[in-house]
Design a protein around this motif. Structure first.
Motif, mmCIF file in Angstrom:
data_model
loop_
_atom_site.group_PDB
_atom_site.id
_atom_site.type_symbol
_atom_site.label_atom_id
_atom_site.label_comp_id
_atom_site.label_asym_id
_atom_site.label_seq_id
_atom_site.Cartn_x
_atom_site.Cartn_y
_atom_site.Cartn_z
ATOM 1 N N ALA A 10 0.831 -1.213 0.000
ATOM 2 C CA ALA A 10 0.000 0.000 0.000
ATOM 3 C C ALA A 10 0.861 1.257 0.000
ATOM 4 O O ALA A 10 0.570 2.228 -0.704
ATOM 5 C CB ALA A 10 -0.917 -0.002 1.221
ATOM 6 N N PHE A 11 1.926 1.249 0.783
ATOM 7 C CA PHE A 11 2.782 2.424 0.873
ATOM 8 C C PHE A 11 3.588 2.667 -0.398
ATOM 9 O O PHE A 11 4.159 3.740 -0.583
ATOM 10 C CB PHE A 11 3.739 2.296 2.067
ATOM 11 C CG PHE A 11 3.032 2.311 3.391
ATOM 12 C CD1 PHE A 11 1.947 3.155 3.600
ATOM 13 C CD2 PHE A 11 3.426 1.474 4.410
ATOM 14 C CE1 PHE A 11 1.286 3.175 4.818
ATOM 15 C CE2 PHE A 11 2.768 1.495 5.638
ATOM 16 C CZ PHE A 11 1.690 2.340 5.846
ATOM 17 N N LEU A 12 3.597 1.689 -1.298
ATOM 18 C CA LEU A 12 4.306 1.841 -2.571
ATOM 19 C C LEU A 12 3.368 2.317 -3.684
ATOM 20 O O LEU A 12 3.818 2.577 -4.794
ATOM 21 C CB LEU A 12 4.949 0.510 -2.979
ATOM 22 C CG LEU A 12 6.034 -0.037 -2.039
ATOM 23 C CD1 LEU A 12 6.491 -1.416 -2.513
ATOM 24 C CD2 LEU A 12 7.214 0.921 -1.956
ATOM 25 N N ILE A 13 2.075 2.423 -3.378
ATOM 26 C CA ILE A 13 1.076 2.811 -4.367
ATOM 27 C C ILE A 13 0.746 4.286 -4.218
ATOM 28 O O ILE A 13 0.514 4.768 -3.112
ATOM 29 C CB ILE A 13 -0.208 1.960 -4.207
ATOM 30 C CG1 ILE A 13 0.112 0.484 -4.472
ATOM 31 C CG2 ILE A 13 -1.299 2.454 -5.155
ATOM 32 C CD1 ILE A 13 -1.062 -0.439 -4.210
ATOM 33 N N ARG A 14 0.714 5.003 -5.318
ATOM 34 C CA ARG A 14 0.433 6.436 -5.279
ATOM 35 C C ARG A 14 -1.056 6.745 -5.354
ATOM 36 O O ARG A 14 -1.511 7.744 -4.823
ATOM 37 C CB ARG A 14 1.170 7.148 -6.417
ATOM 38 C CG ARG A 14 2.694 7.007 -6.335
ATOM 39 C CD ARG A 14 3.381 7.784 -7.425
ATOM 40 N NE ARG A 14 3.133 9.218 -7.307
ATOM 41 C CZ ARG A 14 3.653 10.127 -8.135
ATOM 42 N NH1 ARG A 14 4.418 9.727 -9.139
ATOM 43 N NH2 ARG A 14 3.391 11.402 -7.970
#
Length: 223
Positions: A21-25
């Protein structure tokens, strides 16, 4: 509870969803991944310990509900849900607006249908409104020149953009449908969101450009 290593994997799967999730913009995908991770955490808190970790479960449920609320807001922002047919048709004319931005504009707009001719603007007189003609007939007069204004056009956009008086007198004929906005409310809304301001200014610029491209004389630009 005794479920062995497989149950212990739940916490790792939940953490993996969080990391992805933290890698998705994209905010919607991010929140969906976080929600999926929370589900695995909940399963872990309930299944893995000898007794369910109710405090952790309650906290995760509250956070998940908050996440669901924001997801609903994002979905509403990106969809045409709850717009009636008339509003959907109007939305197509607001090129560059997201459904959420369009709803914001609708919220502060007032729908009008004239029962008799109504003067929308007076040449060189103060104007505190912005209009969009949906259907009907509108006549404009600038100096000695008179001309018709078609539907699907803004009225008063030059005065709005330049914060000055309109350059023509515009009268809406009987049975003309339009939306009007208070200029101050529209500017306040634009001040709260750069994205909304950019969409609105781009829309007004296109409207003005279309009028210029179809004008026979330069002085017949609509206010």
């Amino acid at each position: 509870m005794e479920f062995g290593l497989n149950t212990a994997l739940l916490i790792h799967i939940g953490a993996l969803f969080y990391i992805v999730a933290f890698l998705i913009r994209d905010e919607m995908r991010l929140r969906l991944m976080v929600l999926a991770g929370s589900v695995f955490y909940l399963l872990y808190y309930y299944l893995f310990p000898e007794f369910p970790l109710w405090d952790a479960i309650l906290t995760t449920v509250i956070l998940s509900l908050a996440n669901l609320y924001i997801l609903f807001r994002i979905l509403l922002e990106r969809s045409m849900f709850a717009l009636n047919d008339q509003e959907k048709e109007l939305f197509l004319a607001f090129e560059g607006f997201s459904p959420g931005q369009f709803r914001q504009a609708l919220k502060i707009g007032k729908w009008r249908t004239t029962e008799r001719p109504v003067e929308l603007t007076a040449e060189n007189q103060p104007l505190s409104k912005l209009f969009y003609i949906i259907d009907g007939s509108v006549q404009a007069k600038k100096g000695e020149h008179s001309f018709a204004v078609g539907e699907k056009n803004f009225i008063g956009e030059i005065a709005f953009v330049l914060s000055g008086p309109p350059t023509a007198t515009v009268i809406a004929d009987t049975d003309t449908m339009y939306i009007e906005w208070e200029s101050g409310e529209m500017r306040q809304l634009m001040g709260k969101s750069a994205a909304f301001e950019n969409a609105m200014m781009a829309l007004l610029s296109r409207d003005l450009a279309d009028k210029l491209s179809t004008s026979i004389q330069p002085e017949t630009v609509i206010p």
